[in-house]
Design a protein around this motif. Structure first.
Motif, PDB file in Angstrom:
ATOM      1  N   ILE A   1      -3.839  -3.131   1.497  1.00 25.69           N
ATOM      2  CA  ILE A   1      -3.498  -1.743   1.145  1.00 25.69           C
ATOM      3  C   ILE A   1      -4.534  -1.147   0.198  1.00 25.69           C
ATOM      4  O   ILE A   1      -4.989  -0.018   0.379  1.00 25.69           O
ATOM      5  CB  ILE A   1      -2.094  -1.686   0.509  1.00 25.69           C
ATOM      6  CG1 ILE A   1      -1.050  -2.183   1.507  1.00 25.69           C
ATOM      7  CG2 ILE A   1      -1.770  -0.279   0.029  1.00 25.69           C
ATOM      8  CD1 ILE A   1       0.313  -2.399   0.909  1.00 25.69           C
TER       9      ILE A   1
ATOM     10  N   THR B   1       3.992  -6.312  -3.902  1.00 28.69           N
ATOM     11  CA  THR B   1       2.617  -5.868  -4.120  1.00 28.69           C
ATOM     12  C   THR B   1       2.416  -5.757  -5.631  1.00 28.69           C
ATOM     13  O   THR B   1       3.395  -5.757  -6.387  1.00 28.69           O
ATOM     14  CB  THR B   1       2.344  -4.479  -3.505  1.00 28.69           C
ATOM     15  OG1 THR B   1       3.084  -3.490  -4.253  1.00 28.69           O
ATOM     16  CG2 THR B   1       2.727  -4.416  -2.042  1.00 28.69           C
TER      17      THR B   1
ATOM     18  N   TYR C   1       0.099   1.603  -3.697  1.00 29.93           N
ATOM     19  CA  TYR C   1       1.206   0.692  -3.369  1.00 29.93           C
ATOM     20  C   TYR C   1       2.571   1.371  -3.448  1.00 29.93           C
ATOM     21  O   TYR C   1       3.462   1.084  -2.650  1.00 29.93           O
ATOM     22  CB  TYR C   1       1.192  -0.503  -4.321  1.00 29.93           C
ATOM     23  CG  TYR C   1      -0.036  -1.374  -4.218  1.00 29.93           C
ATOM     24  CD1 TYR C   1      -0.305  -2.110  -3.079  1.00 29.93           C
ATOM     25  CD2 TYR C   1      -0.924  -1.478  -5.289  1.00 29.93           C
ATOM     26  CE1 TYR C   1      -1.437  -2.927  -3.000  1.00 29.93           C
ATOM     27  CE2 TYR C   1      -2.055  -2.289  -5.226  1.00 29.93           C
ATOM     28  CZ  TYR C   1      -2.302  -3.011  -4.071  1.00 29.93           C
ATOM     29  OH  TYR C   1      -3.417  -3.801  -3.999  1.00 29.93           O
TER      30      TYR C   1
END
Length: 403
Positions: free
Chosen positions: A222, A329, A354
């Motif tokens: 990401i 995350t 995130y």
């Protein structure tokens, strides 16, 4: 919890950090009146820090913008529910202008300063509420979260930030930014304190059971975290494994989802504040005016496509949550930047990458502190089931405190 009197003292003592825009000097008297009248319930004396886009009757509301300042004649239901059990508002907190930003560097009221290093940002847009909780100037912070605005400052200030599922907490009396993404969220020093408060008003389950075994996925691809954040994150992952978590890894190219979230945010924000942009654009912070102008220029087709991508993202994560109890995350890809660095174009995506996913999908998500010895770092945990999410976050907290 510290209670109203100590929170009020701390708010005044740490005024240099600029967490509050308005302090309720009547707070102690209000608490005493509740006690004398026998109306002090399960949250008697809990000190609330309310973001200044949430209305409280008899207190000013600015939405982080002096050109919007008004005296509120109503109290938002989210605040009213907590007050009904004896909580008391200590004050209204600093925020990013119009809640349209992730730094809480406000050109009108000044930046909210990070309690761990006043030269750094708290993160935003609910940075004043996060900072107030971190220094003990509130027991519970109430904020809003449209792309991470509760979880980002929680991570950078070293507290817990919780975004319940979309639509669970009423948004009446909360000035909107982007209605399809807006959530009301909460900040507390610990998961335990958060659950204790929210369960008292039926917003969290009571008696959380510690999980024996659970499956979780680390989402990769990401964003590229700083080395400092990455080290703290993997220590947090190890803590999850030590409480029974079975780890897997999933790669996610989130660029399409990020673009959709931005299109929804900017289009809806421009619709909400177009009148102010036209009449007050010269008084707005440059970042806010630029974003609103970009939203006003977006074609309708971009908004319609973004709505479809939102449905696609929700379906993807629903399928992921059939395989895993939670996904994790880092909360942000960077530790708190210095105040003078926030105009760097790289800062905003490092803060949002995130967290914004779960505004797009509406799933509940929480930021809890990762084990560090320096600047705070957040671990973000998301799930489909609130009870599962809070149970794992609570068990993680107990383990992480030992590290």
């Amino acid at each position: 919890m510290r209670g109203v009197e100590k929170a009020l003292e701390e708010a005044k003592r740490r005024a240099d950090l600029n967490h509050y825009l308005y302090i309720n000097e009547r707070a102690v008297d209000e608490l005493e009146l509740l006690r004398r009248s026998g109306r002090c319930g399960a949250l008697c004396g809990v000190a609330l820090a309310v973001k200044d886009n949430i209305e409280v009757a008899g207190m000013p509301t600015t939405n982080g913008a002096p050109y919007m300042k008004k005296m509120s004649d109503r109290t938002a239901p989210v605040v009213k529910t907590l007050l009904s059990e004896g909580a008391v508002v200590v004050g209204k907190t600093n925020m990013h202008e119009l809640a349209l930003g992730a730094t809480n560097v406000n050109p009108h009221f000044g930046p909210a300063k990070n309690p761990h290093d006043p030269g750094r940002i708290t993160g935003g847009s609910s940075g004043g509420s996060a900072g107030a909780v971190a220094v003990g100037a509130a027991d519970l912070g109430i904020g809003t979260d449209t792309g991470g605005s509760v979880r980002i400052p929680a991570a950078l200030c070293g507290v817990v930030g919780y975004k319940p599922p979309y639509g669970k907490i009423p948004t009446e009396g909360v000035l909107p930014l982007a209605q399809s993404l807006d959530h009301v969220g909460f900040l507390a020093r610990t998961v335990k304190e958060l659950v204790d408060v929210l369960s008292a008003v039926g917003w969290a389950p009571r008696g959380l059971q510690r999980p024996k075994r659970f499956r979780f996925a680390v989402l990769l691809g990401i964003s590229e975290p700083t080395r400092y954040v990455e080290k703290a994150f993997w220590r947090a992952v190890a803590a999850l494994e030590s409480i029974g978590g079975e780890r897997d890894e999933e790669f996610l190219n989130a660029a399409r989802y990020s673009a959709a979230r931005a299109a929804l945010l900017l289009s809806e924000a421009a619709a909400n504040y177009y009148g102010y942009l036209r009449s007050m654009g010269s008084q707005m912070g440059r970042d806010v005016a630029t974003l609103l102008s970009a939203g006003a220029a977006l074609p309708a087709v971009a908004y319609i496509v973004a709505r479809r991508v939102k449905e696609e993202a929700t379906a993807y994560f629903n399928s992921l949550f059939k395989k895993y109890d939670v996904v994790v995350t880092p909360t942000t890809a960077t530790e708190a930047p210095r105040i003078e660095e926030v105009e760097n174009v790289a800062v905003r995506p490092k803060l949002l990458a995130y967290t914004e996913l779960f505004n797009l999908t509406g799933h509940p998500a929480i930021s809890v502190p990762a084990p560090v010895s320096g600047l705070p770092v957040g671990l973000q945990i998301a799930a489909a089931d609130e009870e599962v999410l809070l149970s794992i976050a609570s068990a993680y907290e107990e383990e992480a405190l030992l590290r």
